[in-house]
Design an enzyme around this catalytic site. Structure first.
Site, PDB file in Angstrom:
ATOM      1  N   THR A 194      -1.699   5.691   2.218  1.00  0.00           N
ATOM      2  CA  THR A 194      -2.939   4.915   2.147  1.00  0.00           C
ATOM      3  C   THR A 194      -3.005   3.985   3.349  1.00  0.00           C
ATOM      4  OG1 THR A 194      -2.886   4.968  -0.276  1.00  0.00           O
ATOM      5  CG2 THR A 194      -4.302   3.323   0.755  1.00  0.00           C
TER       6      THR A 194
ATOM      7  N   LEU B 253       0.866  -1.183   0.000  1.00  0.00           N
ATOM      8  CA  LEU B 253       0.000   0.000   0.000  1.00  0.00           C
ATOM      9  C   LEU B 253       0.896   1.224   0.000  1.00  0.00           C
ATOM     10  CD1 LEU B 253      -2.734  -0.826   2.703  1.00  0.00           C
ATOM     11  CD2 LEU B 253      -3.006  -0.880   0.223  1.00  0.00           C
ATOM     12  N   ASP B 254       0.441   2.299  -0.642  1.00  0.00           N
ATOM     13  CA  ASP B 254       1.178   3.552  -0.591  1.00  0.00           C
ATOM     14  C   ASP B 254       1.352   3.994   0.854  1.00  0.00           C
ATOM     15  OD1 ASP B 254       1.174   3.558  -3.331  1.00  0.00           O
ATOM     16  OD2 ASP B 254      -0.391   5.089  -3.530  1.00  0.00           O
ATOM     17  N   LYS B 255       2.386   4.757   1.095  1.00  0.00           N
ATOM     18  CA  LYS B 255       2.671   5.224   2.455  1.00  0.00           C
ATOM     19  C   LYS B 255       1.476   5.915   3.088  1.00  0.00           C
ATOM     20  CE  LYS B 255       5.804   8.260   5.035  1.00  0.00           C
ATOM     21  NZ  LYS B 255       6.989   9.159   4.956  1.00  0.00           N
TER      22      LYS B 255
END
Length: 383
Positions: free
Chosen positions: A156, A152-154
């Site tokens: 998110t 997951l993106d940082k």
């Protein structure tokens, strides 16, 4: 998916959705960091490095689901100075407590955590605190730490699956690459999309000049990317609460797609600029949350887990008058043939069939014309 142990046999790895489209040398950096570029180049030169059975080079790009064949790990020669083993820092009691507090599911094959926003999944040049660095706190009694199988993106938050064994990691990776796993995100977006339940089908590529840190829609060179969205609720014409289901796994896909249709995710200044921020009591943090994951379990059955919203997202929902209880929409079934991956494979099969047909036609025409010339020549000879 990284395998650092000396093995007696050739190793095979399935390219995950998170690695789709990257160069093969970059794939090695992510997944087999012990294999140096020189070693990978030597494997390529000697034909030992193969992708889907074909010889490959470090500059080739890999696709989701492809099989990377890697030679057995090599033991350094006795005369070579052994490199010191890199030891991970010992976790503090607070770090161990923290990583266990975010666990929302645990079984013999898997651990699922609710990743908080602001915590990177893996480390980087300027990233020293990350989930991967905390996984020793989730090790089993034998000291085996769980393995990351997706990211997951940082910024998110939400559901993140970890595998507790190499077998489980391989199984889950195939589920993600084969699009049988279902991922559901919640987001607040600027404005209200005209279509309440729709699909976004826009190819995505790295934006030139950003060093690969930013993506954009690229109709000519982009990789296929498809997202389903459904409006859950709206706050006038200013904001909508949407459910997002990525049917492909491109980098920043949901953020790029929503910005591309004119409804950037609230707090996403990277893709929405200043227009992505709301006034009042709405946080400036990204409002994108991995709410639910449903995936087949290697021992049978399914894992179906949801993650509670982080504080800033929950506060924004309350401010806008949204009730989280209204958000878990029925998860309708999507056949594999209807997913982007299924369509891609169907298109490849159709193209292969057409090539065979054209090849057969050329052979037929060739045989006919040669026969005609032979008969004609024979006639002249007789005359």
């Amino acid at each position: 998916m990284s395998d650092k142990k000396i093995e007696a046999e050739v190793r095979q790895f399935t390219v995950s959705a998170d690695d789709d489209g990257i160069r093969l040398d970059r794939w090695f950096k992510r997944n087999l960091p012990d294999a140096s570029f020189n070693l990978v180049s030597r494997w390529a030169r000697t034909g030992q490095l193969r992708v889907n059975g074909k010889r490959a080079t470090p500059g080739d790009r890999v696709e989701t689901g492809q099989i990377v064949r890697v030679p057995p790990a090599e033991t350094p020669p006795p005369t070579a100075a052994a490199k010191p083993k890199v030891e991970r820092p010992t976790l503090t009691e607070d770090e161990i407590a923290f990583v266990n507090e975010i666990v929302i599911h645990r079984d013999p094959a898997a651990i699922v955590v609710n990743k908080p926003p602001g915590l990177a999944t893996q480390g980087g040049t300027k990233t020293h605190t990350h989930l991967d660095g905390l996984l020793d706190g989730l090790a089993d009694d034998a000291g085996n730490r769980p393995k990351l199988v997706h990211r997951l993106d940082k910024d998110t938050s939400g559901v993140l699956l970890l595998a507790r064994s190499a077998r489980a990691a391989s199984f889950f990776s195939k589920s993600f690459s084969g699009r049988t796993a279902r991922k559901v995100y919640w987001a607040l977006v600027i404005g209200v999309p005209d279509i309440k339940d729709g699909y976004i089908d826009l190819p995505i590529a790295k934006q030139p000049g950003t060093g690969g840190e930013k993506m954009h829609v690229d109709e000519e060179e982009g990789l296929a990317a498809r997202t389903r969205y459904r409006i859950v609720e709206r706050a006038g014409n200013s904001t909508a609460w949407v459910e997002l289901q990525p049917l492909t796994g491109r980098t920043h896909q949901l953020r790029v797609h929503m910005a591309a249709i004119g409804h950037p995710i609230v707090g996403d200044g990277k893709y929405g600029g200043q227009d992505a921020f709301l006034t009042g009591s709405i946080s400036r943090k990204l409002h994108l949350h991995a709410r639910r994951l449903r995936i087949d379990h290697p021992d049978g059955g399914q894992i179906d887990v949801t993650a509670e919203l982080p504080d800033h997202f929950a506060e924004s929902m309350a401010y806008l008058g949204f009730d989280p209880a209204d958000g878990d929409l029925p998860l309708d079934e999507i056949k594999f043939s209807e997913t982007a991956e299924g369509k891609r494979r169907a298109a490849e099969a159709a193209a292969k069939s057409r090539r065979k047909e054209r090849k057969g036609e050329r052979r037929s025409r060739g045989n006919g014309s040669e026969g005609g010339r032979s008969n004609s020549g024979g006639g002249r000879s007789k005359r």
